[in-house]
Design a protein around this motif. Structure first.
Motif, PDB file in Angstrom:
ATOM      1  N   THR A  70      25.937  42.365  32.682  1.00  0.00           N
ATOM      2  CA  THR A  70      24.948  41.307  32.892  1.00  0.00           C
ATOM      3  C   THR A  70      24.807  40.938  34.362  1.00  0.00           C
ATOM      4  O   THR A  70      23.688  40.763  34.870  1.00  0.00           O
ATOM      5  CB  THR A  70      25.325  40.063  32.080  1.00  0.00           C
ATOM      6  N   PHE A  71      25.892  40.831  35.061  1.00  0.00           N
ATOM      7  CA  PHE A  71      25.851  40.326  36.430  1.00  0.00           C
ATOM      8  C   PHE A  71      26.304  41.321  37.497  1.00  0.00           C
ATOM      9  O   PHE A  71      26.145  41.042  38.689  1.00  0.00           O
ATOM     10  CB  PHE A  71      26.743  39.075  36.555  1.00  0.00           C
ATOM     11  N   GLU A  75      22.322  43.593  42.574  1.00  0.00           N
ATOM     12  CA  GLU A  75      22.636  42.554  43.549  1.00  0.00           C
ATOM     13  C   GLU A  75      21.370  42.222  44.355  1.00  0.00           C
ATOM     14  O   GLU A  75      20.432  43.007  44.384  1.00  0.00           O
ATOM     15  CB  GLU A  75      23.741  43.016  44.493  1.00  0.00           C
ATOM     16  N   GLN A  99      14.224  39.774  46.089  1.00  0.00           N
ATOM     17  CA  GLN A  99      14.948  40.249  44.912  1.00  0.00           C
ATOM     18  C   GLN A  99      16.304  39.551  44.862  1.00  0.00           C
ATOM     19  O   GLN A  99      17.181  39.811  45.689  1.00  0.00           O
ATOM     20  CB  GLN A  99      15.112  41.775  44.966  1.00  0.00           C
ATOM     21  N   ALA A 101      18.147  39.405  41.851  1.00  0.00           N
ATOM     22  CA  ALA A 101      18.954  39.924  40.740  1.00  0.00           C
ATOM     23  C   ALA A 101      19.394  38.739  39.871  1.00  0.00           C
ATOM     24  O   ALA A 101      18.564  37.943  39.436  1.00  0.00           O
ATOM     25  CB  ALA A 101      20.129  40.729  41.265  1.00  0.00           C
ATOM     26  N   THR A 102      20.691  38.591  39.667  1.00  0.00           N
ATOM     27  CA  THR A 102      21.191  37.488  38.840  1.00  0.00           C
ATOM     28  C   THR A 102      21.738  36.341  39.675  1.00  0.00           C
ATOM     29  O   THR A 102      22.284  35.386  39.120  1.00  0.00           O
ATOM     30  CB  THR A 102      22.294  38.011  37.917  1.00  0.00           C
ATOM     31  N   ASP A 104      21.603  33.123  42.437  1.00  0.00           N
ATOM     32  CA  ASP A 104      20.783  31.940  42.663  1.00  0.00           C
ATOM     33  C   ASP A 104      20.418  31.841  44.146  1.00  0.00           C
ATOM     34  O   ASP A 104      21.235  32.157  45.024  1.00  0.00           O
ATOM     35  CB  ASP A 104      21.516  30.668  42.222  1.00  0.00           C
ATOM     36  N   THR A 148      22.151  33.540  49.213  1.00  0.00           N
ATOM     37  CA  THR A 148      22.230  33.411  47.755  1.00  0.00           C
ATOM     38  C   THR A 148      23.676  33.150  47.358  1.00  0.00           C
ATOM     39  O   THR A 148      24.589  33.174  48.195  1.00  0.00           O
ATOM     40  CB  THR A 148      21.726  34.692  47.073  1.00  0.00           C
TER      41      THR A 148
END
Length: 401
Positions: A70-71, A75, A99, A101-102, A104, A148
């Motif tokens: 999932t994570f 990247e 971009q 990805a996962t 924040d 991020t």
């Protein structure tokens, strides 16, 4: 493995157990039989449960695989910055959608020449920005920094050089309402100077050219503070070979009409009239300063003493002039008290004309009073010196000026 323990103390939650070698072990009371008390001996069997261990390990591995899939497979990517347009004093930069990805998003910052210029508002929805207030024909380096929760990523540096005043390739024009022939001439002029015309008002639009202040695009240009100019601005830039200011070419600017008078001998007429009027004013006092013409049968002219007195009166103040005249005339008039009344009246008229030539303004009541008081004081002095002349109307003081 069997272990025998002696119950030492029983509490509600924890029971103290004693080992054969007198060690204390705190054991949960809920796991012991309910009927035990202090001194009871309990047997506890201890064994390893391998089946449970295997099951717990399989569950833990599955959770790790789920977290990684999932994570951990993607990247955030570094921003890709490019230059859309550059002018003499501004640069329009754009970048691809970021971009994450996962991860924040924390912030997206723009740097100019290695120094932070500011944060980009709404980085997820905004993909371009305009930097204004730059110097003409100057090189700048820009780059983006993306922060991020998964780390910090910086873009490649983009080096941009602003245009010279003679470089018109950065002009981007959006047209509004124009007549057909005006639009055709405008498109040809834009092509000749190397500029470009775009459809719709965009962030890189530098000028909005129209002849009427209405329409959706015109409102959009006003919202973005884009200069709204007439087509003559493009023609003027082409004629001068350089970019010109837009102040005189605004759509709502008043077009000045040249004031040219083709009539001969009209330039400077106002100044000539003023000069002539000033010369006339200067000539009038000069005529008043001329000495009066004496009537027939009177004295031939002023004596040397009177000429010197007039010279002194011209350089002194008004009050001093009146005082000096009274002091100089008093002895002379007293010595001539035996003269006739007509002769003294003629001399009084001459003195009045001379006073008007020296003092063009009229004497006030206070001046007359002060003069009269001074004459009285002088007359008093004459009494102490050599007697008072009779006030029979033949004296100079009794003659009304």
């Amino acid at each position: 493995m069997l272990v025998s323990l002696t119950v030492g103390k029983v509490d509600a939650g924890v029971t103290v157990l004693l080992t054969p070698d007198k060690r204390l072990i705190e054991f949960p009371s809920i796991l012991l039989p309910p009927d035990i008390s202090s001194g009871s001996i309990v047997d506890i069997t201890v064994a390893r449960n391998t089946n449970s261990e295997s099951e717990a390990e399989r569950a833990f591995r599955a959770l790790q695989e789920q977290i990684y899939s999932t994570f951990g497979t993607a990247e955030p990517a570094a921003p890709v910055l490019t230059c859309r347009n550059a002018t003499q004093t501004s640069v329009v930069l754009e970048w691809e959608p970021i971009q994450l990805a996962t991860a924040d998003l924390i912030s997206l910052s723009l740097y100019r020449n290695g120094q932070k210029a500011g944060n980009i508002p709404n980085p997820k929805g905004m993909h371009s920005t305009k930097i204004s207030g730059l110097a003409v024909d100057t090189e700048y380096a820009f780059h983006l920094v993306l922060r991020t929760t998964a780390g910090t990523f910086a873009s490649e540096r983009v080096v941009v050089r602003t245009h010279k005043m003679t470089d018109l390739s950065g002009i981007t024009i959006t047209t509004g309402i124009l007549p057909a022939h005006v639009r055709e001439n405008l498109l040809r002029a834009v092509e000749r100077i190397g500029a470009k015309v775009v459809d719709g008002v965009r962030i890189d639009t530098t000028h909005f050219v129209t002849t009427e202040g209405r329409g959706v695009q015109w409102e959009r240009a006003n919202e973005l503070n884009i200069p709204v100019v007439r087509p003559e601005w493009v023609d003027a830039c082409e004629k001068n070979g350089r970019i010109l200011g837009v102040t005189k070419f605004y759509l709502d600017a008043i077009r000045p009409s040249p004031i040219v008078d083709d009539r001969p001998n009209t330039a400077g007429s106002a100044s000539t009239t003023t000069a002539q009027h000033y010369q006339q004013q200067q000539s009038q006092p000069a005529q008043k300063d001329l000495p009066p013409v004496p009537p027939n049968g009177s004295s031939s002219g002023p004596s040397a003493e009177e000429a010197s007195r007039r010279k002194e009166e011209g350089s002194g103040s008004e009050d001093k002039e009146e005082s000096d005249e009274s002091e100089d005339d008093e002895p002379e008039e007293k010595s001539r008290s035996g003269g006739g009344l007509d002769e003294q009246k003629i001399r009084a008229d001459e003195r009045e004309q001379q006073g008007l030539a020296v003092r063009p303004k009229q004497a006030t009541v206070e001046d007359d009073d002060s003069d009269g008081g001074k004459n009285d004081s002088l007359g008093g002095g004459g009494d102490s010196g050599g007697g008072k002349s009779p006030g029979d109307g033949a004296s100079f003081q009794d003659v009304a000026l």
